[in-house]
Design an enzyme around this catalytic site. Structure first.
Site, mmCIF file in Angstrom:
data_model
loop_
_atom_site.group_PDB
_atom_site.id
_atom_site.type_symbol
_atom_site.label_atom_id
_atom_site.label_comp_id
_atom_site.label_asym_id
_atom_site.label_seq_id
_atom_site.Cartn_x
_atom_site.Cartn_y
_atom_site.Cartn_z
ATOM 1 N N CYS A 1 19.423 -10.755 23.411
ATOM 2 C CA CYS A 1 18.590 -9.525 22.796
ATOM 3 C C CYS A 1 19.149 -8.303 23.509
ATOM 4 O O CYS A 1 19.091 -8.111 24.563
ATOM 5 C CB CYS A 1 17.157 -9.896 23.124
ATOM 6 S SG CYS A 1 16.097 -8.556 22.408
ATOM 7 N N HIS B 1 14.739 -13.774 14.637
ATOM 8 C CA HIS B 1 14.671 -13.108 15.887
ATOM 9 C C HIS B 1 14.199 -11.549 15.796
ATOM 10 O O HIS B 1 13.416 -11.129 16.428
ATOM 11 C CB HIS B 1 16.140 -13.102 16.398
ATOM 12 C CG HIS B 1 16.448 -12.243 17.738
ATOM 13 N ND1 HIS B 1 16.581 -12.806 18.894
ATOM 14 C CD2 HIS B 1 16.085 -10.928 18.115
ATOM 15 C CE1 HIS B 1 16.659 -11.946 19.795
ATOM 16 N NE2 HIS B 1 16.274 -10.722 19.452
ATOM 17 N N GLU B 2 14.844 -11.019 14.537
ATOM 18 C CA GLU B 2 14.317 -9.551 14.130
ATOM 19 C C GLU B 2 12.786 -9.683 13.600
ATOM 20 O O GLU B 2 12.137 -8.681 13.951
ATOM 21 C CB GLU B 2 15.288 -8.946 13.081
ATOM 22 C CG GLU B 2 16.722 -8.817 13.623
ATOM 23 C CD GLU B 2 16.869 -8.561 15.222
ATOM 24 O OE1 GLU B 2 16.074 -7.488 15.299
ATOM 25 O OE2 GLU B 2 17.858 -8.929 15.884
ATOM 26 N N HIS C 1 10.640 -9.393 16.599
ATOM 27 C CA HIS C 1 10.349 -8.050 17.137
ATOM 28 C C HIS C 1 9.362 -7.234 16.469
ATOM 29 O O HIS C 1 8.510 -6.655 16.990
ATOM 30 C CB HIS C 1 11.643 -7.493 17.141
ATOM 31 C CG HIS C 1 12.786 -7.531 18.068
ATOM 32 N ND1 HIS C 1 12.441 -7.381 19.338
ATOM 33 C CD2 HIS C 1 14.063 -7.988 18.250
ATOM 34 C CE1 HIS C 1 13.332 -7.734 20.402
ATOM 35 N NE2 HIS C 1 14.345 -8.262 19.493
#
Length: 522
Positions: A444, A486-487, A490
């Site tokens: 990350c 993953h994004e 976020h």
């Protein structure tokens, strides 16, 4: 880094209506606060509506604050300062305004035209026949030259022209830049501005004088007389200024604010520094993308020139040039970067680091189509940051950046896959996922010193939107699914550590053995 570095090309107040009013009953300190707020809002890519949504106020309230109709509350100022990452600059300006403002002026105020601007009639209209901008670097100093051929297509004479000189040493890290310019502000003496109109020296009048940016009216006059631009006439204006490298930064942007027939750009850099230059374009109708035509590289002895031009650029388009000097610097594309330097490098590039509250907050969704332009600005900033990250590090597995990682709490992310495909995700959410789970190491950018083994579904189904408000559903698989998930995490305020199995901890980059290889799937 230039008059247009903050996405701003010098324009006439006639064409935009900006700079033609003052607020009666409002102190100079409050005017300074308003200018500071607008400045940071513009830098971060927030519209009034977007800022209002981010800090929990109405767009009407933000509008009243920026027109001077009301002095904002302390809560609004502190939340706006945090959201815009202004490094307490808004708080200081507000405190000064609060101390100076008289009780009688805290109510409604009115606006009136500036007396000086009566010379610039509202029926005037300028066309830039040709803008040519040059940037050169020598001995720690950047020099900018801008030449514009102006044509008055209106019915009244033009007597002044507004320009801005703005700098940002650390793009993507406003607090750091703000701290730098607070301690060492940009000064008129070091700028050394020289302006001419068809060879005649031009006088000027300062509009805003801030630590990191200056706004001024170039006047079509001097001590010896006046030379207004009358309807149907054409004239060349030229201005030159310098800024030291300590206060400059590695990007330069031109933005089309008035109709322009041709834009040409030239960079003149020392060959010995082995410069690398690339360009990105954004517009009202498209996300950020590479220049449509290549930048020509011409080596002449000890200088390297980079030349690029475009005819009939779109209104509101922005053309951003970035660069790096590679000579004498260890390669930063080595995945075995020193552990102590990895996160520091990402921070310098503009990636928000672990510990910042924005990384644990749920991003605010866009209200399409009303916030289409807000989304385009955010995506453009993400892509620009992604280009800088890509210059510093190779990503064999692909990469992604979510808006909170560049300090913007909006539901936008961009993913670049291992094969170079770019995916833009607006208001995304996972609506279904496969039963099959796969574990792979992830990194990350917000804590790049380690890698963690993260279980993810092999396939995910994602609902997302375009700027017109249409909803789409896309299925992503394997490595792309991992990048996208993953994004989206976020945007939900989650870091991959929360996905790791209990008792499993990230490992250091030095221990990681998957550098330079794509994820493998059976």
């Amino acid at each position: 880094m230039t008059d247009d570095h903050r996405a701003f090309i010098p324009f006439t107040g006639l064409a935009t209506g900006e700079g033609t009013t003052v607020i009666e009953g409002v102190t100079a300190a409050q005017q300074a606060f308003i200018a500071e707020l607008r400045h940071w809002r513009e830098v971060s890519g927030h519209s009034q509506k977007a800022l209002a949504a981010a800090v929990g106020y109405t767009p009407s309230y933000v509008s009243k604050v920026e027109t001077g109709s009301t002095l904002p509350s302390k809560q609004f100022v502190e939340q706006a300062d945090t959201r815009l990452r202004a490094g307490r600059a808004l708080v200081r300006r507000w405190q000064a305004a609060r101390e100076e403002i008289a009780p009688a002026t805290t109510g409604a105020v009115t606006t009136r035209p500036l007396a000086d601007d009566s010379q610039v009639a509202p029926t005037a209209s300028l066309i830039v026949e040709h803008e040519h901008a040059e940037l050169s670097y020598d001995d720690g100093v950047f020099r900018t030259l801008v030449r514009r051929q102006l044509y008055n297509a209106g019915t009244e004479p033009v007597t002044q022209y507004l320009i801005r000189i703005a700098v940002d040493r650390h793009p993507g890290d406003p607090e750091r830049s703000n701290r730098l310019y607070r301690e060492s502000p940009l000064t008129w003496d070091e700028i050394g501005l020289i302006a001419t109109c068809s060879g005649e020296p031009m006088s000027w009048r300062v509009k805003h004088d801030r630590d990191a940016f200056k706004e001024l009216w170039l006047l079509l006059e001097n001590d010896d007389g006046k030379f207004p631009l009358y309807p149907g006439q054409t004239v060349w204006i030229e201005y030159i200024y310098t800024v030291s490298a300590e206060k400059w930064g590695p990007w330069w942007q031109r933005a089309i604010r008035v109709p322009t027939r041709r834009l040409s750009i030239k960079m003149d850099l020392p060959t010995a520094l082995n410069p690398a230059v690339w360009g990105m374009e954004t517009s009202m109708t498209a996300a950020s993308s590479a220049f449509r035509t290549p930048i020509d590289r011409i080596e002449e002895g000890d200088r390297t020139h980079f030349v690029w031009s475009i005819d009939d650029p779109d209104m509101h388009a922005r053309y951003r040039v970035e660069w790096k000097f590679r000579a004498g610097v260890e390669s930063e594309r080595d995945d075995e970067m020193k552990t102590s330097e990895s996160s520091d490098k990402m921070s310098e590039i503009g990636i928000v680091q672990d510990g910042d509250p924005i990384l644990t907050e749920t991003a605010t969704r866009f209200a399409f189509p009303d916030e289409a332009e807000d989304a385009r600005r955010v995506v453009a900033q993400i892509v620009s940051t992604m280009e800088r990250v890509g210059q510093a590090h190779d990503f064999a597995k692909g990469m992604g950046i979510a808006a909170p990682q560049i300090g913007i709490g909006r539901a936008a992310a961009v993913v670049r896959t291992a094969n170079g495909e770019t995916l833009t995700l607006l208001n995304p959410r996972v609506i279904d996922e496969s039963n099959g789970v796969d574990e792979q190491y992830e990194g990350c950018l917000s804590f790049f010193d380690v890698r963690g083994m993260v279980p993810r579904p092999r396939s995910i189904e994602v609902e997302h939107q375009d700027v017109d408000g249409r909803t789409h559903i896309t299925v992503f698989q394997d490595g792309v699914a991992r990048l996208v998930a993953h994004e989206i995490d976020h945007l939900d305020g989650l870091l991959y550590r929360s996905r790791m199995r209990p008792g499993v901890e990230p490992i250091s980059v030095a221990q990681y053995r998957g550098t330079g290889r794509a994820w493998s799937y059976r």
